[in-house]
Write a protein that holds these residues in place. Structure first.
Motif, PDB file in Angstrom:
ATOM      1  N   GLU A 129      43.568  45.199 -11.613  1.00 26.02           N
ATOM      2  CA  GLU A 129      42.457  45.890 -10.959  1.00 26.02           C
ATOM      3  C   GLU A 129      41.595  44.910 -10.172  1.00 26.02           C
ATOM      4  O   GLU A 129      41.155  45.203  -9.057  1.00 26.02           O
ATOM      5  N   ILE A 130      41.369  43.745 -10.741  1.00 21.85           N
ATOM      6  CA  ILE A 130      40.552  42.736 -10.080  1.00 21.85           C
ATOM      7  C   ILE A 130      41.262  42.171  -8.859  1.00 21.85           C
ATOM      8  O   ILE A 130      40.665  41.938  -7.808  1.00 21.85           O
ATOM      9  N   ALA A 131      42.566  41.953  -8.988  1.00 24.05           N
ATOM     10  CA  ALA A 131      43.323  41.296  -7.918  1.00 24.05           C
ATOM     11  C   ALA A 131      43.650  42.216  -6.749  1.00 24.05           C
ATOM     12  O   ALA A 131      43.768  41.743  -5.606  1.00 24.05           O
ATOM     13  N   HIS A 132      43.804  43.501  -6.998  1.00 27.80           N
ATOM     14  CA  HIS A 132      44.354  44.404  -5.979  1.00 27.80           C
ATOM     15  C   HIS A 132      43.627  44.350  -4.623  1.00 27.80           C
ATOM     16  O   HIS A 132      44.303  44.249  -3.579  1.00 27.80           O
ATOM     17  N   PRO A 133      42.299  44.424  -4.580  1.00 30.20           N
ATOM     18  CA  PRO A 133      41.636  44.364  -3.262  1.00 30.20           C
ATOM     19  C   PRO A 133      41.953  43.071  -2.505  1.00 30.20           C
ATOM     20  O   PRO A 133      42.087  43.079  -1.283  1.00 30.20           O
ATOM     21  N   HIS A 134      42.092  41.967  -3.232  1.00 29.92           N
ATOM     22  CA  HIS A 134      42.432  40.695  -2.601  1.00 29.92           C
ATOM     23  C   HIS A 134      43.863  40.730  -2.059  1.00 29.92           C
ATOM     24  O   HIS A 134      44.133  40.204  -0.973  1.00 29.92           O
ATOM     25  N   LEU A 135      44.767  41.338  -2.807  1.00 31.78           N
ATOM     26  CA  LEU A 135      46.154  41.436  -2.357  1.00 31.78           C
ATOM     27  C   LEU A 135      46.249  42.275  -1.086  1.00 31.78           C
ATOM     28  O   LEU A 135      47.015  41.949  -0.169  1.00 31.78           O
ATOM     29  N   VAL A 136      45.472  43.347  -1.039  1.00 32.08           N
ATOM     30  CA  VAL A 136      45.469  44.217   0.139  1.00 32.08           C
ATOM     31  C   VAL A 136      44.969  43.450   1.359  1.00 32.08           C
ATOM     32  O   VAL A 136      45.556  43.534   2.447  1.00 32.08           O
ATOM     33  N   ARG A 137      43.893  42.686   1.181  1.00 33.51           N
ATOM     34  CA  ARG A 137      43.350  41.916   2.309  1.00 33.51           C
ATOM     35  C   ARG A 137      44.341  40.860   2.782  1.00 33.51           C
ATOM     36  O   ARG A 137      44.497  40.642   3.997  1.00 33.51           O
ATOM     37  N   LEU A 138      45.015  40.221   1.848  1.00 34.25           N
ATOM     38  CA  LEU A 138      46.013  39.223   2.224  1.00 34.25           C
ATOM     39  C   LEU A 138      47.156  39.873   3.001  1.00 34.25           C
ATOM     40  O   LEU A 138      47.615  39.340   4.018  1.00 34.25           O
ATOM     41  N   ASN A 139      47.592  41.031   2.538  1.00 35.65           N
ATOM     42  CA  ASN A 139      48.649  41.772   3.231  1.00 35.65           C
ATOM     43  C   ASN A 139      48.219  42.154   4.643  1.00 35.65           C
ATOM     44  O   ASN A 139      49.006  42.072   5.593  1.00 35.65           O
ATOM     45  N   GLU A 140      46.964  42.549   4.786  1.00 39.24           N
ATOM     46  CA  GLU A 140      46.458  42.920   6.111  1.00 39.24           C
ATOM     47  C   GLU A 140      46.436  41.717   7.051  1.00 39.24           C
ATOM     48  O   GLU A 140      46.636  41.861   8.259  1.00 39.24           O
ATOM     49  N   GLU A 141      46.191  40.534   6.495  1.00 41.34           N
ATOM     50  CA  GLU A 141      46.121  39.331   7.326  1.00 41.34           C
ATOM     51  C   GLU A 141      47.492  38.795   7.718  1.00 41.34           C
ATOM     52  O   GLU A 141      47.691  38.351   8.844  1.00 41.34           O
ATOM     53  N   CYS A 142      48.445  38.850   6.769  1.00 37.92           N
ATOM     54  CA  CYS A 142      49.743  38.228   7.052  1.00 37.92           C
ATOM     55  C   CYS A 142      50.849  39.236   7.349  1.00 37.92           C
ATOM     56  O   CYS A 142      51.843  38.899   7.990  1.00 37.92           O
ATOM     57  N   GLY A 143      50.704  40.475   6.856  1.00 33.77           N
ATOM     58  CA  GLY A 143      51.685  41.516   7.131  1.00 33.77           C
ATOM     59  C   GLY A 143      52.874  41.538   6.201  1.00 33.77           C
ATOM     60  O   GLY A 143      53.692  42.468   6.258  1.00 33.77           O
ATOM     61  N   HIS A 144      52.992  40.554   5.306  1.00 32.23           N
ATOM     62  CA  HIS A 144      54.178  40.452   4.462  1.00 32.23           C
ATOM     63  C   HIS A 144      53.945  41.075   3.077  1.00 32.23           C
ATOM     64  O   HIS A 144      52.814  41.390   2.696  1.00 32.23           O
TER      65      HIS A 144
END
Length: 254
Positions: free
Chosen positions: A78-93
């Motif tokens: 739950e804590i990590a998910h928003p960070h993972l989403v932002r990383l995905n938005e930045e790199c696309g992978h």
């Protein structure tokens, strides 16, 4: 009121360094002894500090109970998910989060790549433990004896020519991962897929989870993927701060 709360909370890290008397607390807070005494009495009433027979104060047992309860109820996903989403938005992978449980490394979260060519994985599925970047981070953080036991208990499938061949090679790779603080899987599980990962740490510094970014060669080369390693590591560090509660120290006003 906010100043009072701030002063009271400032007592806790002071006592974490060891017992202190009233004068030491007052001096550290920059207040009169009577003010420090009122704060200490309030904290004592709530079990957060304890007054010893020598009249010095230390952290109370209630504080440790609360800390343990908080840790047990933390949900790293739950804590990590928003960070993972932002990383995905930045790199696309594709971005994964994994944990080590019952001698397996499992994906517990995934944010899918925006590219049409993607790697196959699913939440709850064990990873290829001898080659996956997240597995190297998680197994690599185990105590030395346990790390060696795990390494020698594994089979070492030859997924590709780049797969880890045996326990000795695995332990050597884990030593490198521990030293550098990040891990890779460059075609070790699937020749066409590359992956880079970084650790998520708890308040004690131990690795509680690992996150990674994966991409196929047709989308990005291994060399190109490695250029986003600083971004991956910053994301893992941000998750670690949120999970552990270790926020950067605030600047003091002049």
């Amino acid at each position: 009121m906010s100043q009072t709360v701030d002063r009271a909370l400032s007592i806790l890290p002071l006592l974490a360094q060891g017992p202190a008397d009233l004068g030491q607390v007052a001096e550290r807070l920059g207040v009169h002894k009577s003010t420090a005494l009122r704060l200490l009495r309030t904290l004592h009433e709530h079990g957060l500090v304890y007054r010893q027979q020598d009249q010095r104060y230390r952290l109370g047992a209630r504080l440790f109970a609360l800390a343990q309860e908080a840790v047990e109820n933390l949900d790293v996903r739950e804590i990590a998910h928003p960070h993972l989403v932002r990383l995905n938005e930045e790199c696309g992978h594709t971005v994964h989060l994994a944990v080590y449980e019952e001698k397996e490394v499992l994906y517990i979260d995934k944010v899918e790549s925006r590219y049409p060519v993607r790697m196959y994985s699913r939440i709850g599925k064990p990873v290829a433990i001898t080659v996956a970047a997240v597995a190297k981070l998680l197994i690599g953080d185990l105590p030395e004896a346990e790390r060696h036991t795990v390494a020698h208990s594994l089979d070492y499938p030859a997924y590709t020519p780049r797969s880890t061949p045996n326990a000795a090679a695995f332990l050597k790779e884990l030593a490198l991962v521990r030293e550098q603080g990040w891990a890779t899987d460059l075609g070790g599980h699937e020749e066409s897929i590359n992956c880079i990962g970084a650790p998520v740490r708890g308040a004690d510094g131990r690795v509680v989870a690992a996150m990674s970014v994966s991409a196929p060669n047709v989308v990005v080369t291994a060399e190109e993927l490695l250029t986003i390693l600083p971004l991956v590591r910053r994301t893992a560090e941000a998750i670690s701060r949120d999970y552990s509660g270790n926020t950067p120290p605030k600047e003091r006003s002049s």
